[in-house]
Design an enzyme around this catalytic site. Structure first.
Site, mmCIF file in Angstrom:
data_model
loop_
_atom_site.group_PDB
_atom_site.id
_atom_site.type_symbol
_atom_site.label_atom_id
_atom_site.label_comp_id
_atom_site.label_asym_id
_atom_site.label_seq_id
_atom_site.Cartn_x
_atom_site.Cartn_y
_atom_site.Cartn_z
ATOM 1 N N ASP A 72 0.864 -1.181 0.000
ATOM 2 C CA ASP A 72 0.000 0.000 0.000
ATOM 3 C C ASP A 72 0.900 1.231 0.000
ATOM 4 O O ASP A 72 2.005 1.183 -0.508
ATOM 5 C CB ASP A 72 -0.963 -0.031 1.195
ATOM 6 N N HIS B 181 2.299 2.066 -3.123
ATOM 7 C CA HIS B 181 1.403 3.040 -3.745
ATOM 8 C C HIS B 181 1.930 4.466 -3.658
ATOM 9 O O HIS B 181 1.185 5.412 -3.884
ATOM 10 C CB HIS B 181 0.010 2.966 -3.102
#
Length: 414
Positions: free
Chosen positions: A240, A263
């Site tokens: 993430d 991310h």
């Protein structure tokens, strides 16, 4: 120079005269010099008045199977209750530890948590929320070692679409002050690796965070509701956001971060609640993104809100095959539930991008998708050099206003 000896008839005499005329005192002089050398030596290696508490002294076993939770908490209670500086020590080896809360306030104003081994999660924490939680503490420093969240079974459950426990973040500091996390390695956290929530004065330096690129919700470092936080020298590989910035964060400095997979570095998501706090004065300086989904991102819900983002500087970043190197997304609405066709109320202003270069994995490297009701203002772009393949990448803008210079990406916006 002069020297004073207490048990002689001569209290203060010249040093050379003393050597010539006080042969009887030579033994005392030799003893004095030896004592002085010992004091100097030990002063460099010992912290006077500091109590040390090893979890091994409270029954912890380094076999990775025996439950050492009570031993860890007992060592913390002893350190917390110390009148002066204290150290809680985790020696070499693997120590199985369940959910543990290290609560303050403490009598000791300076506690060092020295980890030389590995704290291992039982991997069945369920909906614990936090695995290792410090709250209402001040002057706590965590040095070295590894925390292993063993999150793979939870990730597999989620990937299979089964009904799963929510999981736990590995290391959380909440409502605390003057905190240092240095040299720590965090692996395979079920959820977030490190959480800074409601804190003031936090330094995170030289940490290493690793989890597979497909591990869900395993943000590397999450900061929210906190001020005067510094993150430097972090290597983050996760599934993430490498670093995520939540509401109520002010005066955040991020420097020398290597991110990927992951991310990217994200401010948001923000604006899920109407009365949510804003984010202000954030600097990201010198970062490298490799194969990430995003690079530098601001993300807000597409719904009414009083939140804001202002005073942000992104500078000196390298993109290596990044899908969205620079992105503002103000139409975040996962699953189209609760906010379809609504406009974000989060006001974004005063965001500067300087010296961002490298390669984009998509044709559009700069994407400003701002709110129709609250356009982005004061966006500054300088020396943006991003390529897609062998050509300059493209840009896309909606509802954004600002200035651009030194631009290789065609300045169709601003």
């Amino acid at each position: 120079p002069f020297i004073k000896l207490s048990n002689t008839s001569t209290e203060c005499i010249g040093f050379s005269t003393f050597l010539r005329g006080c042969g009887a005192c030579m033994a005392q002089l030799r003893s004095f010099i030896v004592l002085l050398l010992l004091v100097v030596f030990f002063d460099d290696h010992v912290s006077y008045g500091e109590a040390a508490f090893s979890i091994a002294d409270y029954g912890a076993k380094s076999d990775g199977r025996s439950d050492s939770t009570k031993s860890l908490l007992a060592a913390w209670e002893a350190a917390c209750g110390s009148a002066g500086s204290a150290t809680m020590h985790v020696p070499a080896g693997d120590f199985l530890v369940g959910q543990a809360t290290f609560a303050g306030p403490c009598s000791s104003g300076k506690i060092t948590v020295q980890i030389d081994g590995t704290l291992v999660s039982p991997s069945d924490l369920g909906g614990a929320g936090d695995w290792l939680l410090f709250h209402h503490v001040e002057g706590v420093s965590v040095y070295g070692g590894t925390v292993d969240g063993r999150g793979s079974s939870l990730w597999a459950c989620k990937a299979a679409g089964r009904s799963c426990a929510s999981g736990a973040s590995s290391l959380t500091f909440r409502n605390s002050k003057d905190i240092t996390i240095s040299g720590l390695t965090s692996t395979d956290s079920e959820l977030y690796h490190i959480v800074i929530d409601g804190c003031d004065g936090v330094t995170v330096q030289n940490v290493k965070i690793t989890a597979p690129g497909n591990s869900p919700n395993t943000d590397g470092i999450h900061v929210q509701g906190s001020s005067h936080v510094t993150i430097t020298g972090a290597g983050i590989k996760t599934g993430d956001d490498c670093i995520s910035v939540g509401p109520g964060t002010t005066n955040l400095w991020i420097e020398q971060v290597a991110c990927g997979p992951g991310h990217g570095i994200s401010i948001g998501s923000l604006g899920k609640g109407y009365d949510e706090e804003g984010v202000e004065n954030v600097t990201v300086n010198t970062a490298v993104f490799t194969g990430t989904e995003n690079g530098l991102r601001i993300k807000t819900w597409g719904r009414p809100s009083q939140a804001f983002v202002k005073g942000v500087v992104f500078e000196h970043a390298v993109m290596q095959n990044v899908q969205n190197p620079i992105i503002i997304d103000q139409n975040y609405c996962p699953g189209d539930r609760g906010c379809p066709d609504q406009s974000s109320g989060v006001k974004i202003s005063g965001v500067t991008y300087n010296d961002i270069h490298g390669s984009s994995a998509s044709e559009v490297a700069v994407n400003f998708d701002c709110s129709a009701s609250n356009p982005c203002t004061g966006i500054g772009l300088q020396d943006i050099k991003l390529t897609y393949g062998n050509t300059a990448a493209e840009s896309s803008c909606k509802h954004a206003d600002g200035t651009a210079s030194g631009f290789v990406v065609p300045p169709s916006c601003l």
